[in-house]
Design an enzyme around this catalytic site. Structure first.
Site, PDB file in Angstrom:
ATOM      1  N   ASP A 235       0.869  -1.377  -0.051  1.00 51.76           N
ATOM      2  CA  ASP A 235       0.096  -0.027   0.055  1.00 51.76           C
ATOM      3  C   ASP A 235       0.776   1.161  -0.120  1.00 51.76           C
ATOM      4  OD1 ASP A 235      -1.748  -2.033   0.604  1.00 51.76           O
ATOM      5  OD2 ASP A 235      -2.915  -1.025   2.156  1.00 51.76           O
TER       6      ASP A 235
ATOM      7  N   GLU B 283     -11.833  -1.027   1.187  1.00 51.52           N
ATOM      8  CA  GLU B 283     -10.520  -0.741   1.568  1.00 51.52           C
ATOM      9  C   GLU B 283      -9.993   0.617   1.255  1.00 51.52           C
ATOM     10  OE1 GLU B 283      -8.430  -3.875   3.366  1.00 51.52           O
ATOM     11  OE2 GLU B 283      -8.266  -4.708   1.314  1.00 51.52           O
TER      12      GLU B 283
HETATM   13  C1  FRU Z   1      -4.885  -3.358   1.891  1.00 49.99           C
HETATM   14  C2  FRU Z   1      -4.694  -3.451   3.362  1.00 49.99           C
HETATM   15  C3  FRU Z   1      -5.109  -2.063   4.088  1.00 49.99           C
HETATM   16  C4  FRU Z   1      -4.290  -2.177   5.183  1.00 49.99           C
HETATM   17  C5  FRU Z   1      -3.107  -2.862   4.685  1.00 49.99           C
HETATM   18  C6  FRU Z   1      -2.512  -3.784   5.802  1.00 49.99           C
HETATM   19  O1  FRU Z   1      -3.869  -3.768   0.946  1.00 49.99           O
HETATM   20  O2  FRU Z   1      -5.532  -4.190   3.724  1.00 49.99           O
HETATM   21  O3  FRU Z   1      -6.311  -1.885   4.291  1.00 49.99           O
HETATM   22  O4  FRU Z   1      -4.037  -0.762   5.948  1.00 49.99           O
HETATM   23  O5  FRU Z   1      -3.574  -3.779   3.703  1.00 49.99           O
HETATM   24  O6  FRU Z   1      -0.902  -4.325   5.325  1.00 49.99           O
END
Ligand code: FRU
Length: 433
Positions: free
Chosen positions: A50, A270
């Site tokens: 991310d 997300e």
């Molecule tokens: C998306 C996610 C986010 C979270 C992160 C944790 O890829 O699930 O929502 O903050 O990955 O690694």
């Protein structure tokens, strides 16, 4: 049947309905081209996923003496990719050309909220740096827990010299928001597959200058009230949460009713974020195939909703919500997308996830020997996708190289040339993290 809207205070929270989600299908306009690994990985010892940009209050990408900064969740590349969320650490990368990103190292040192940090956003406000993040678990805990709170590190400095940019502490950390248990589910209330209260995203509404924090959450669904036609669907209660800062202070937030709910539809909306274009508010989230409620079939993708104001009645883009997904033969090649405007277009940045799976599911991947699992994980930025946006409709038109974030002043190649660029990428890829 789920109602389009549910009364929630004096505003009806818009819903992503099962009827709308049932229309999701891969089309030429929504499937991104296949991704191949970049030719070169400038930080091979690190996996990144991310990613978000350092932005100004108005949402534009911040430029400091010609440098731009991105933040990524990272983990050592020799750790099993499936374990990365347990150790996630925020690093920063900086660039002048928006293509070659230099590793600046971990943003925080010393005491941080949470036992690991998950996704967030970053604001440069008149020289003051705010790094918003998800505090996952509690610092120092012996066993990992999955409590999530929205936190910020502030007080750090951003400095440049001729050869680069440095972010330095000390940062002061504070928890900004915890779920209230009424609008937003607390961890002990959840009955579903994956609990969420995370991914804070700073947003200033250009209509009135009001300051907000968006985040991913779940709506509490009391058992036995028959909110969904099938009680099993009630475990799929994803929402886009929002908090407002009455003063504009980026550390002072008050929870408000969610912007959008996916009750009976999807568990995880997300990394919510908004792009404003021609007076319309485009709200984007990423979601997974395995988080759709039974009876619905949606791929890992970027989903979008459009309304006439921030708190308007969101309707799904393209009728179903699907804006961008991976090809059917590479269904997990990218994830966790962030859409941002570039002149008339929309650009979408994501990370290069699991590829070359030859039909394996992610559950199958988890049973492979560790080095095979690592080989199939991209762990770097994906090619940026170009998207045409018109009213309630979008269409993918091409790609840029891996991790490319062009300056607003940069004119992108005309689309015919772009297709050539894309062919070149298929031959071996280029661009780096
Ligand atoms: C998306 C996610 C986010 C979270 C992160 C944790 O890829 O699930 O929502 O903050 O990955 O690694």
């Amino acid at each position: 049947m789920t109602p389009e809207h549910v009364e929630n205070g004096d505003r009806a929270t818009p819903r992503w309905t099962r009827e709308q989600a049932a229309r999701i299908e891969r089309t030429d306009g929504t499937v991104a081209p296949i991704i191949y690994p970049p030719r070169e990985d400038s930080v091979p010892e690190i996996n990144g996923w991310d990613t978000w940009f350092l932005r100004n209050r108005d949402g534009s990408v911040a430029t400091i003496d010609g440098w731009r900064v991105i933040f990524s969740l990272t983990a050592p590349a020799d750790l099993l990719p499936g374990k990365r969320h347990d150790v996630a650490e925020i690093r920063y990368f900086y660039s002048t050309d928006g293509e070659r990103w230099h590793d600046g190292g971990p943003v925080f040192e010393g005491e941080v909220r949470g036992s690991r940090q998950w996704a967030g956003s970053a604001l440069l406000d008149d020289g003051d740096l705010y790094v918003f993040y998800t505090a996952s678990g509690r610092a120092g805990e012996a066993d990992l827990t999955y409590e999530q709170r929205l936190a910020v590190g502030s007080g750090g400095t951003v400095e440049t010299d001729g050869s680069g940019l440095r972010i330095d502490g000390p940062f002061e950390h504070e928890v900004l928001l915890e779920p209230d248990g009424e609008r937003y589910e607390r961890e002990e209330q959840y009955r579903g597959m994956i609990y969420t209260f995370r991914d804070p995203w700073f947003f200033e509404d250009p209509a009135d200058g009001e300051t907000y924090l968006l985040f991913e959450a779940n709506t509490p669904i009391p058992e036995g009230e028959g909110v969904c036609e099938d009680p099993v669907w009630e475990e799929f209660n994803g929402s886009v949460g929002i908090a407002r800062s009455p003063t504009g202070d980026p550390t002072d937030w008050h929870l408000e009713d969610p912007l959008l709910e996916g009750i009976c539809v999807n568990q995880e909306l997300e990394r919510p974020h908004v792009v404003v274009r021609d007076g319309r508010y485009y709200l984007f989230v990423s979601s997974h195939d395995h988080t759709f409620a039974p009876g619905l079939d949606g791929p890992d993708g970027l989903y979008g909703f459009v309304a006439d104001s921030l708190k308007g009645k969101y309707r799904p883009i393209n009728g179903s919500g699907l804006v961008l997904t991976n090809p059917e033969n590479a269904p997990y090649q990218a994830y966790s997308w962030v859409a941002f405007p570039h002149r008339e277009e929309l650009l979408v940045s994501g990370f290069f996830n699991y590829y070359d799976l030859g039909g394996l599911t992610l559950d199958d991947v988890a049973t492979l020997p560790p080095d095979e699992q690592s080989k199939k994980f991209g762990g770097t930025l994906a090619p940026t996708v170009r998207v045409a946006l018109k009213g309630d409709r979008t269409r993918i038109t091409g790609t840029l190289s891996h991790g490319r974030i062009p300056l607003e002043s940069e004119e992108l190649p005309a689309l015919s040339e772009e297709r050539l660029v894309h062919r070149e990428e298929i031959r071996g890829g280029y661009g780096r993290y």
